[in-house]
Motif scaffolding. Structure first.
Motif, short mmCIF file in Angstrom:
data_model
loop_
_atom_site.label_atom_id
_atom_site.label_comp_id
_atom_site.label_asym_id
_atom_site.label_seq_id
_atom_site.Cartn_x
_atom_site.Cartn_y
_atom_site.Cartn_z
N PHE A 90 -26.63 -2.52 8.43
CA PHE A 90 -28.09 -2.65 8.29
C PHE A 90 -28.69 -1.27 7.95
O PHE A 90 -28.41 -0.77 6.89
CB PHE A 90 -28.69 -3.28 9.55
N VAL A 91 -29.43 -0.69 8.90
CA VAL A 91 -29.98 0.66 8.67
C VAL A 91 -29.35 1.58 9.71
O VAL A 91 -29.51 1.33 10.91
CB VAL A 91 -31.52 0.66 8.82
N MET A 92 -28.61 2.58 9.27
CA MET A 92 -27.89 3.45 10.20
C MET A 92 -28.36 4.90 10.07
O MET A 92 -28.22 5.52 9.01
CB MET A 92 -26.39 3.36 9.88
N PRO A 93 -28.94 5.47 11.14
CA PRO A 93 -29.40 6.86 11.07
C PRO A 93 -28.24 7.85 10.89
O PRO A 93 -27.17 7.67 11.47
CB PRO A 93 -30.07 7.07 12.44
N VAL A 94 -28.49 8.89 10.10
CA VAL A 94 -27.51 9.96 9.87
C VAL A 94 -28.15 11.24 10.41
O VAL A 94 -29.27 11.58 10.01
CB VAL A 94 -27.20 10.10 8.37
N VAL A 95 -27.46 11.93 11.32
CA VAL A 95 -28.08 13.09 11.98
C VAL A 95 -27.45 14.43 11.61
O VAL A 95 -27.92 15.48 12.07
CB VAL A 95 -28.10 12.90 13.53
N GLU A 96 -26.39 14.39 10.82
CA GLU A 96 -25.74 15.66 10.43
C GLU A 96 -25.04 15.50 9.09
O GLU A 96 -24.40 14.48 8.84
CB GLU A 96 -24.72 16.04 11.51
N VAL A 97 -25.20 16.49 8.23
CA VAL A 97 -24.47 16.51 6.95
C VAL A 97 -23.76 17.86 6.81
O VAL A 97 -24.41 18.91 6.91
CB VAL A 97 -25.41 16.32 5.73
N ASP A 98 -22.45 17.83 6.60
CA ASP A 98 -21.65 19.06 6.44
C ASP A 98 -21.97 20.09 7.54
O ASP A 98 -22.18 21.28 7.25
CB ASP A 98 -21.88 19.68 5.06
N GLY A 99 -22.03 19.62 8.76
CA GLY A 99 -22.19 20.53 9.90
C GLY A 99 -23.61 20.95 10.20
O GLY A 99 -23.87 21.58 11.23
N ALA A 100 -24.57 20.62 9.32
CA ALA A 100 -25.97 21.01 9.57
C ALA A 100 -26.75 19.82 10.13
O ALA A 100 -26.70 18.72 9.56
CB ALA A 100 -26.62 21.50 8.28
N ALA A 101 -27.45 20.06 11.24
CA ALA A 101 -28.27 18.99 11.84
C ALA A 101 -29.41 18.65 10.90
O ALA A 101 -29.98 19.53 10.25
CB ALA A 101 -28.82 19.46 13.18
N ARG A 149 -35.00 0.18 10.78
CA ARG A 149 -33.93 -0.68 11.30
C ARG A 149 -34.53 -1.91 11.99
O ARG A 149 -34.09 -3.03 11.78
CB ARG A 149 -33.04 0.12 12.27
N GLU A 150 -35.57 -1.67 12.78
CA GLU A 150 -36.23 -2.79 13.47
C GLU A 150 -36.82 -3.78 12.47
O GLU A 150 -36.62 -4.99 12.58
CB GLU A 150 -37.38 -2.27 14.36
N ILE A 151 -37.55 -3.23 11.49
CA ILE A 151 -38.17 -4.10 10.49
C ILE A 151 -37.09 -4.88 9.75
O ILE A 151 -37.19 -6.10 9.57
CB ILE A 151 -39.01 -3.28 9.47
N TYR A 152 -36.05 -4.17 9.34
CA TYR A 152 -35.01 -4.84 8.55
C TYR A 152 -34.37 -5.98 9.37
O TYR A 152 -34.20 -7.09 8.85
CB TYR A 152 -33.92 -3.85 8.09
N LEU A 153 -34.04 -5.69 10.61
CA LEU A 153 -33.38 -6.74 11.43
C LEU A 153 -34.32 -7.91 11.67
O LEU A 153 -33.91 -9.07 11.55
CB LEU A 153 -32.88 -6.14 12.75
N ASP A 154 -35.58 -7.62 11.96
CA ASP A 154 -36.57 -8.70 12.18
C ASP A 154 -36.69 -9.58 10.95
O ASP A 154 -36.59 -10.80 11.02
CB ASP A 154 -37.97 -8.12 12.43
N GLU A 155 -36.93 -8.93 9.81
CA GLU A 155 -37.18 -9.68 8.57
C GLU A 155 -35.94 -10.44 8.13
O GLU A 155 -36.04 -11.57 7.67
CB GLU A 155 -37.64 -8.72 7.45
N SER A 156 -34.78 -9.81 8.24
CA SER A 156 -33.60 -10.51 7.71
C SER A 156 -33.15 -11.62 8.64
O SER A 156 -32.61 -12.63 8.18
CB SER A 156 -32.48 -9.56 7.34
N ARG A 157 -33.43 -11.50 9.92
CA ARG A 157 -33.16 -12.64 10.82
C ARG A 157 -34.08 -13.81 10.45
O ARG A 157 -33.66 -14.97 10.45
CB ARG A 157 -33.45 -12.25 12.28
#
Ligand code: PDD
Length: 286
Positions: free
Chosen positions: A249-260, A274-282
């Motif tokens: 669905f929608v997955m947060p990414v918190v670090e790229v190549d060692g940088a926050a 993520r909330e909107i997507y899950l609500d709407e797609s359900r």
């Protein structure tokens, strides 16, 4: 418990479904696929996945007689026979059994091989990773240049996931000519000053079904979307990042190549989307 799989018109126990060693999918990776999620026993984004399947096949001149209603009946039967509440349906269509190894396509009229199986994923919508966020590395994009066709040529994405795992991270983002194309099996986004930035559609990336719906929902929620390529440096300086796919669905990414990214924690935009997507797609699941 043994799964029931679908093979060319039959529902079979998984260990009884057999495909020829001469199948084009096996010897040539001459096959396309879709992954569709199921929540509460209902199929998400069915129309989108079927439209993309038809497009992938048309681009490769593959022929399959099943109609949209046939596909829906098969998907529903797979959910019922496997008692699937939360999880995925994998669908693959190959150019069929050519009877021998040959680079040329088999003669017209050779039936395609059609396979579906389910993967139960209890808790899919409640993945704890979505609260923590995931960490990615970047890696050169060495795939072929028709990434808009959803083929089963997944060796390089597998290598990318293994490289991420070896580096102690969760996933990899592909980079080409200095710009991020997409994730190993997802479309990627950054958020800067309230704007959602994601690469525009082209043959460089898969036209994600989750992406299309998410952008529509974000627009309805008055969010600003900028469709353009971005660099790893830009991602590292962003406020937030996330990816989308049918399986996450929608997955947060918190670090790229060692940088926050931003605070290094999951941000409000990714959480809300993520909330909107899950609500709407359900709501629109069938
Ligand atoms: N992967 N980009 C790539 C390279 C992908 O493999 C995927 C999906 C996506 C997202 O597309 P969608 O939103 O339609 O799932 C983007 C699937 C989930 C997989 O291979 O398992």
């Amino acid at each position: 418990m043994s799964r029931t799989v679908y093979l060319n018109g039959e529902y079979l126990p998984e260990d009884e479904a057999k495909v020829s060693v001469f199948d084009r999918g096996f010897v040539m990776a001459d096959a396309v696929y879709e992954v569709t999620s199921v929540l509460g026993g209902k199929i998400l984004e069915f129309e989108g996945h079927m439209a993309r399947l038809a497009r992938s096949m048309a681009e490769l001149e593959m022929v399959c007689d099943l109609t949209r209603d046939d596909w829906l009946a098969i998907h529903r039967e797979m959910v019922a026979r496997n008692d699937l509440d939360e999880g995925l349906i994998y669908l693959q269509v190959t150019r069929g059994n050519a009877g021998d190894r040959d680079f040329h396509y088999p003669p017209e009229g050779t039936p395609p091989t059609i396979v579906l199986f389910t993967q139960a994923k209890p808790g899919l919508a409640d993945d704890p990773k979505a609260k923590k966020g995931i960490k990615v590395i970047s890696i050169p994009d060495l795939r072929w240049s028709r990434r808009d066709i959803k083929t089963v040529q997944l060796l390089y994405p597998s290598m990318a996931k293994m490289a991420a795992e070896k580096a102690g991270k969760d996933d990899a983002w592909f980079v080409e000519d200095g710009f991020v194309t997409e994730g190993s099996s997802n479309n990627v986004y950054i958020v800067k000053d309230g704007r959602i930035i994601t690469r525009q559609l082209s043959t460089d990336i898969l036209h994600g079904i989750t992406r299309a719906s998410l952008l529509k929902y974000a627009e309805s929620a008055q969010m600003v979307i900028e469709e353009r390529p971005f660099t790893i440096a830009e991602a590292q300086a962003a406020d937030e990042a996330f990816y989308t796919s049918a399986s996450a669905f929608v997955m947060p990414v918190v670090e790229v190549d060692g940088a926050a990214i931003g605070t290094g924690k999951v941000g409000p935009v990714a959480t809300r989307l993520r909330e909107i997507y899950l609500d709407e797609s359900r709501k629109s699941a069938i």
